[in-house]
Write a protein that holds these residues in place. Structure first.
Motif, PDB file in Angstrom:
ATOM      1  N   ALA A   8     -24.655 -36.289 124.177  1.00 51.75           N
ATOM      2  CA  ALA A   8     -25.108 -37.889 124.279  1.00 51.75           C
ATOM      3  C   ALA A   8     -24.870 -39.019 124.880  1.00 51.75           C
ATOM      4  O   ALA A   8     -25.348 -39.113 125.741  1.00 51.75           O
ATOM      5  CB  ALA A   8     -25.794 -37.644 122.526  1.00 51.75           C
ATOM      6  N   LEU A   9     -23.227 -38.815 124.628  1.00 57.18           N
ATOM      7  CA  LEU A   9     -22.890 -39.918 125.463  1.00 57.18           C
ATOM      8  C   LEU A   9     -23.315 -39.733 127.342  1.00 57.18           C
ATOM      9  O   LEU A   9     -23.387 -40.141 127.793  1.00 57.18           O
ATOM     10  CB  LEU A   9     -20.828 -39.517 124.784  1.00 57.18           C
ATOM     11  CG  LEU A   9     -20.824 -40.067 123.834  1.00 57.18           C
ATOM     12  CD1 LEU A   9     -19.161 -40.442 123.322  1.00 57.18           C
ATOM     13  CD2 LEU A   9     -20.974 -41.614 123.589  1.00 57.18           C
ATOM     14  N   GLY A  10     -22.720 -38.803 127.043  1.00 55.12           N
ATOM     15  CA  GLY A  10     -23.147 -38.322 129.116  1.00 55.12           C
ATOM     16  C   GLY A  10     -24.599 -38.266 128.976  1.00 55.12           C
ATOM     17  O   GLY A  10     -24.757 -39.327 130.346  1.00 55.12           O
ATOM     18  N   VAL A  11     -25.669 -37.938 127.858  1.00 51.64           N
ATOM     19  CA  VAL A  11     -26.969 -38.861 129.024  1.00 51.64           C
ATOM     20  C   VAL A  11     -27.387 -40.295 128.474  1.00 51.64           C
ATOM     21  O   VAL A  11     -27.680 -41.122 129.508  1.00 51.64           O
ATOM     22  CB  VAL A  11     -28.001 -38.061 127.129  1.00 51.64           C
ATOM     23  CG1 VAL A  11     -29.264 -38.897 127.941  1.00 51.64           C
ATOM     24  CG2 VAL A  11     -28.016 -36.588 127.007  1.00 51.64           C
ATOM     25  N   ARG A  31     -38.452 -29.216 129.130  1.00 55.48           N
ATOM     26  CA  ARG A  31     -39.761 -29.086 128.649  1.00 55.48           C
ATOM     27  C   ARG A  31     -40.420 -30.478 128.790  1.00 55.48           C
ATOM     28  O   ARG A  31     -41.031 -30.572 128.378  1.00 55.48           O
ATOM     29  CB  ARG A  31     -38.946 -28.622 127.412  1.00 55.48           C
ATOM     30  CG  ARG A  31     -40.846 -27.950 126.854  1.00 55.48           C
ATOM     31  CD  ARG A  31     -41.320 -27.643 127.927  1.00 55.48           C
ATOM     32  NE  ARG A  31     -42.423 -27.550 127.408  1.00 55.48           N
ATOM     33  CZ  ARG A  31     -44.065 -26.773 128.186  1.00 55.48           C
ATOM     34  NH1 ARG A  31     -43.786 -26.682 129.666  1.00 55.48           N
ATOM     35  NH2 ARG A  31     -45.334 -26.309 127.650  1.00 55.48           N
ATOM     36  N   VAL A  32     -39.302 -31.082 127.807  1.00 55.86           N
ATOM     37  CA  VAL A  32     -39.422 -32.640 126.881  1.00 55.86           C
ATOM     38  C   VAL A  32     -40.738 -33.533 128.049  1.00 55.86           C
ATOM     39  O   VAL A  32     -41.273 -33.809 128.476  1.00 55.86           O
ATOM     40  CB  VAL A  32     -38.678 -33.947 126.556  1.00 55.86           C
ATOM     41  CG1 VAL A  32     -39.611 -35.169 125.845  1.00 55.86           C
ATOM     42  CG2 VAL A  32     -38.072 -32.776 125.206  1.00 55.86           C
ATOM     43  N   PRO A  59     -24.698 -26.921 126.148  1.00 55.89           N
ATOM     44  CA  PRO A  59     -25.251 -27.731 126.555  1.00 55.89           C
ATOM     45  C   PRO A  59     -26.587 -27.141 127.761  1.00 55.89           C
ATOM     46  O   PRO A  59     -27.104 -27.677 128.529  1.00 55.89           O
ATOM     47  CB  PRO A  59     -24.396 -28.610 128.016  1.00 55.89           C
ATOM     48  CG  PRO A  59     -23.000 -26.664 127.398  1.00 55.89           C
ATOM     49  CD  PRO A  59     -23.609 -26.729 126.168  1.00 55.89           C
ATOM     50  N   LEU A  60     -26.404 -25.856 128.048  1.00 59.70           N
ATOM     51  CA  LEU A  60     -27.711 -25.262 128.670  1.00 59.70           C
ATOM     52  C   LEU A  60     -28.894 -25.492 127.624  1.00 59.70           C
ATOM     53  O   LEU A  60     -29.711 -25.528 128.518  1.00 59.70           O
ATOM     54  CB  LEU A  60     -27.263 -23.575 129.051  1.00 59.70           C
ATOM     55  CG  LEU A  60     -28.484 -22.770 129.634  1.00 59.70           C
ATOM     56  CD1 LEU A  60     -28.978 -23.755 131.219  1.00 59.70           C
ATOM     57  CD2 LEU A  60     -28.104 -21.681 129.882  1.00 59.70           C
ATOM     58  N   ALA A  61     -29.571 -24.889 126.786  1.00 61.40           N
ATOM     59  CA  ALA A  61     -29.785 -25.458 125.848  1.00 61.40           C
ATOM     60  C   ALA A  61     -30.298 -26.636 125.355  1.00 61.40           C
ATOM     61  O   ALA A  61     -31.827 -27.265 126.035  1.00 61.40           O
ATOM     62  CB  ALA A  61     -29.814 -24.921 124.688  1.00 61.40           C
ATOM     63  N   VAL A  62     -29.577 -27.854 125.827  1.00 59.76           N
ATOM     64  CA  VAL A  62     -30.359 -28.963 125.331  1.00 59.76           C
ATOM     65  C   VAL A  62     -30.595 -29.536 127.207  1.00 59.76           C
ATOM     66  O   VAL A  62     -31.453 -30.057 126.874  1.00 59.76           O
ATOM     67  CB  VAL A  62     -28.515 -30.449 125.374  1.00 59.76           C
ATOM     68  CG1 VAL A  62     -29.057 -32.001 125.654  1.00 59.76           C
ATOM     69  CG2 VAL A  62     -27.700 -29.890 124.775  1.00 59.76           C
ATOM     70  N   TYR A  63     -30.004 -28.789 128.170  1.00 65.14           N
ATOM     71  CA  TYR A  63     -30.782 -29.183 129.437  1.00 65.14           C
ATOM     72  C   TYR A  63     -31.746 -28.450 129.478  1.00 65.14           C
ATOM     73  O   TYR A  63     -32.518 -28.823 130.043  1.00 65.14           O
ATOM     74  CB  TYR A  63     -30.230 -28.593 130.558  1.00 65.14           C
ATOM     75  CG  TYR A  63     -30.437 -28.344 132.127  1.00 65.14           C
ATOM     76  CD1 TYR A  63     -30.519 -29.398 132.806  1.00 65.14           C
ATOM     77  CD2 TYR A  63     -30.751 -27.303 132.361  1.00 65.14           C
ATOM     78  CE1 TYR A  63     -31.114 -29.265 133.944  1.00 65.14           C
ATOM     79  CE2 TYR A  63     -31.863 -26.750 133.857  1.00 65.14           C
ATOM     80  CZ  TYR A  63     -31.846 -28.356 134.283  1.00 65.14           C
ATOM     81  OH  TYR A  63     -32.411 -28.249 135.592  1.00 65.14           O
ATOM     82  N   PHE A  80     -39.633 -21.621 129.679  1.00 70.76           N
ATOM     83  CA  PHE A  80     -38.568 -22.458 128.827  1.00 70.76           C
ATOM     84  C   PHE A  80     -38.752 -21.605 127.358  1.00 70.76           C
ATOM     85  O   PHE A  80     -37.165 -21.415 127.154  1.00 70.76           O
ATOM     86  CB  PHE A  80     -39.663 -23.895 128.035  1.00 70.76           C
ATOM     87  CG  PHE A  80     -39.253 -24.296 126.998  1.00 70.76           C
ATOM     88  CD1 PHE A  80     -37.249 -25.188 126.795  1.00 70.76           C
ATOM     89  CD2 PHE A  80     -39.163 -24.177 126.059  1.00 70.76           C
ATOM     90  CE1 PHE A  80     -36.841 -25.990 126.356  1.00 70.76           C
ATOM     91  CE2 PHE A  80     -39.014 -24.843 124.815  1.00 70.76           C
ATOM     92  CZ  PHE A  80     -37.692 -25.755 124.759  1.00 70.76           C
ATOM     93  N   ILE A  81     -39.096 -21.390 126.801  1.00 74.54           N
ATOM     94  CA  ILE A  81     -38.393 -20.263 125.800  1.00 74.54           C
ATOM     95  C   ILE A  81     -38.167 -19.003 126.297  1.00 74.54           C
ATOM     96  O   ILE A  81     -37.094 -18.871 125.064  1.00 74.54           O
ATOM     97  CB  ILE A  81     -40.516 -19.352 124.878  1.00 74.54           C
ATOM     98  CG1 ILE A  81     -40.767 -20.781 124.511  1.00 74.54           C
ATOM     99  CG2 ILE A  81     -39.959 -18.562 123.711  1.00 74.54           C
ATOM    100  CD1 ILE A  81     -42.936 -20.558 123.860  1.00 74.54           C
TER     101      ILE A  81
END
Length: 567
Positions: free
Chosen positions: A236-239, A23-24, A14-18, A33-34
């Motif tokens: 995705a449900l959290g988003v 970044r987007v 989830p940290l990577a998703v965050y 970010f990288i």
């Protein structure tokens, strides 16, 4: 998490998703970010390869969904994808020594679990499990007992609940004009379908082949567990929940909040009493720190524990001060693996000789035996010639003597035939005498037929042994041998003195000779061997004197049967 320490440490995902979301939207710079994403990837790869592989798979799927609905923002999404690839490259360089070692020792493709159990039922998202608050209160929903992973409820992450499914439907309806809505919906559907695995099940019945079969030939995804895939759809449900609540109108915002809260409550597990973490399974040897005075730092220790995963809890509670010879699960070896000798599953008992070789090959210098398993496994450790060097705190510690481990010679038994058609031969066997005065072998008195009965102290076989004594007195030309098998008590009953027996009685604590006949018969059972070692008769159950006479006469009649040698 039932000892799955590696599954608890999934926070890098989830940290990577965050980081990607940041970044987007442009709220984090490219260098940060990288760099941060590369650290997250290194972390998840270091913790568990399965999580790294599945996170990569679902990351690619999420990227594809985002590109499909990006519209005018497609170039920005594509640029973020290139930056993610660069972070993967940096992580690969940092992990290069591990990757080289992994590729050099890449195991053969083999399933660790049957495909039938590696999936969730198509009703899983809707029906609560007995382990949840709502599921335990609705007995009519026990249809879930027929689900493929019902035997492993801790592996089933498929339950979403009616409230959260309703939330997704209302989200799609209210946000249908936004492109990202369809991207999120597509990702949730893809993750859900993949979680059904390679075999589709409906109400516990297989109905076809699922998309999970696509991953069946990928080295890192072959043994990935589809029942764990809903962890990604949960992100995705959290988003979706966050967007749906953020876009609520003030008048009806409380209704949306109620749906989300109800959905979250439906996922709550039943916890009988705190703490949920099962510390009661840890022996005082671990919790009181006694291990520090008995085990050497970084020593390779093989624990024989009550439940699968307890060895990981032991190691965690000991602050990883000792090593384990095998991971929780790994590639299927060509030889038997002794990764889990459990007090709760005492039916399995390895042979001492290969077990000793495995311990030596794995670099094990200490075996820690939980007291709950002592009665069952102590004979194995003694047969392996390990010595008890410590006992206390709910465990005992066993080590090889200074001159090394030399297991006792095992009997060499070759048997052919079936239950109704005897055949095959016993080339040699050896068993210690009941009073430890010597050792009985087949070659000691070659040239005579042998009637050999296998019994255990739990079978109440006194009348059987007395009948065998009468048969022995009536047929001095036949050698008689009784073998006390599977008796794990420290002091074996001396039936020779108690019953006045004059024939040979031996002890085989591990039941090796009885098991060599490959017969699941309960004890006692009796075998007759011809003078040349041929198996000419096998009879189950307790016998009286007439029964022994019948066994003997039938055995004489059977001597003309052809021999089927193998082994």
């Amino acid at each position: 998490m039932h000892g799955h320490v590696n599954l608890v440490l999934i926070f890098p995902v989830p940290l990577a998703v965050y980081l990607v979301v940041r970044r987007v939207e442009g709220s984090i710079g490219i260098v940060a970010f990288i760099g941060y994403l590369a650290l997250a990837l290194i972390g998840v790869c270091s913790i568990m390869l399965e999580t790294f592989a599945t996170a990569t798979l679902f990351g690619v799927l999420a990227f594809a969904c985002a590109l499909a609905v990006a519209g005018r923002d497609r170039s920005r999404v594509f640029r973020v994808g290139l930056e993610v690839a660069l972070a993967y490259g940096i992580a690969a360089v940092a992990l290069l020594p591990y990757l080289v070692s992994f590729l050099d020792h890449l195991p053969a493709l083999a399933r660790l679990r049957p495909a039938e159990t590696g999936s969730i039922d198509m009703l899983s998202p809707l029906l609560p499990r007995p382990g949840t608050v709502f599921g335990s209160a609705i007995p009519l929903l026990r249809i879930t007992d027929r689900f493929p992973v019902a035997r492993l409820p801790a592996e089933d992450a498929g339950y979403v609940g009616v409230a959260l499914v309703l939330m997704v439907i209302l989200f799609v309806v209210s946000e249908r004009k936004r492109r990202e809505t369809w991207g999120l919906l597509g990702f949730v559907l893809l993750a859900t379908v993949l979680s059904f695995g390679s075999s589709l099940h409906l109400a516990g019945r297989r109905i076809g082949t699922g998309l999970g079969v696509i991953a069946a030939h990928a080295p890192l995804l072959l043994n990935a567990q589809p029942p764990r895939f809903p962890a990604y759809s949960a992100l995705a449900l959290g988003v979706i929940a966050a967007i749906w609540l953020a876009h609520a109108r003030p008048t009806f915002g409380w209704l949306r909040l109620a749906v989300v809260v109800l959905g979250a409550a439906a996922l709550l597990p039943v916890v009988a009493q705190p703490p949920f973490y099962p510390t009661e399974s840890l022996p005082p040897f671990i919790t009181e720190g006694t291990f520090r005075h008995v085990l050497q730092p970084d020593e390779t220790v093989f624990p024989i524990v009550p439940m699968v995963g307890d060895e990981l809890r032991w190691q965690q509670a000991a602050d990883f001060s000792f090593r384990l010879p095998i991971a929780y699960i790994g590639a299927i070896p060509h030889q038997p693996s002794y990764g889990h000798l459990l007090a709760t599953r005492g039916g399995y008992m390895p042979n001492p000789l290969p077990f000793a070789s495995w311990l030596q090959g794995a670099g094990v210098t200490s075996v820690v035996l939980d007291d709950a398993a002592r009665e069952h496994f102590e004979p194995l450790l003694r047969e392996t010639r390990l010595e008890e060097v410590y006992r206390g705190g709910g465990v005992s510690v066993w080590r090889r003597p200074p001159d090394g481990t030399v297991p006792k010679a095992l009997p060499v038994v070759t048997v052919a035939g079936s239950e109704r058609i005897p055949g095959g031969s016993v080339r040699e066997l050896g068993v210690p005498a009941l009073d430890a005065s010597g050792r009985f072998t087949l070659s000691q008195d070659a040239g005579r037929p042998l009637v050999m009965t296998f019994y255990t102290e739990a079978c109440d076989c006194d009348l059987h042994l007395i009948a065998m004594q009468r048969f022995h007195m009536a047929h001095p030309e036949v050698r008689a041998l009784a073998i006390d098998s599977f008796t794990v008590s420290k002091h074996v009953r001396n039936v020779v003195e108690a019953l006045g027996l004059t024939y040979d009685v031996g002890v085989d604590r591990l039941g090796r000779i009885a098991q060599s006949f490959a017969r699941p018969s309960p004890l006692p059972f009796t075998v007759m061997l011809a003078p040349d070692g041929r198996v000419v008769n096998i009879v189950d159950g307790a016998l009286d004197e007439a029964g022994f006479e019948s066994l003997f006469n039938d055995g004489i009649a059977q001597e003309s049967l052809p021999v089927d040698h193998y082994g």
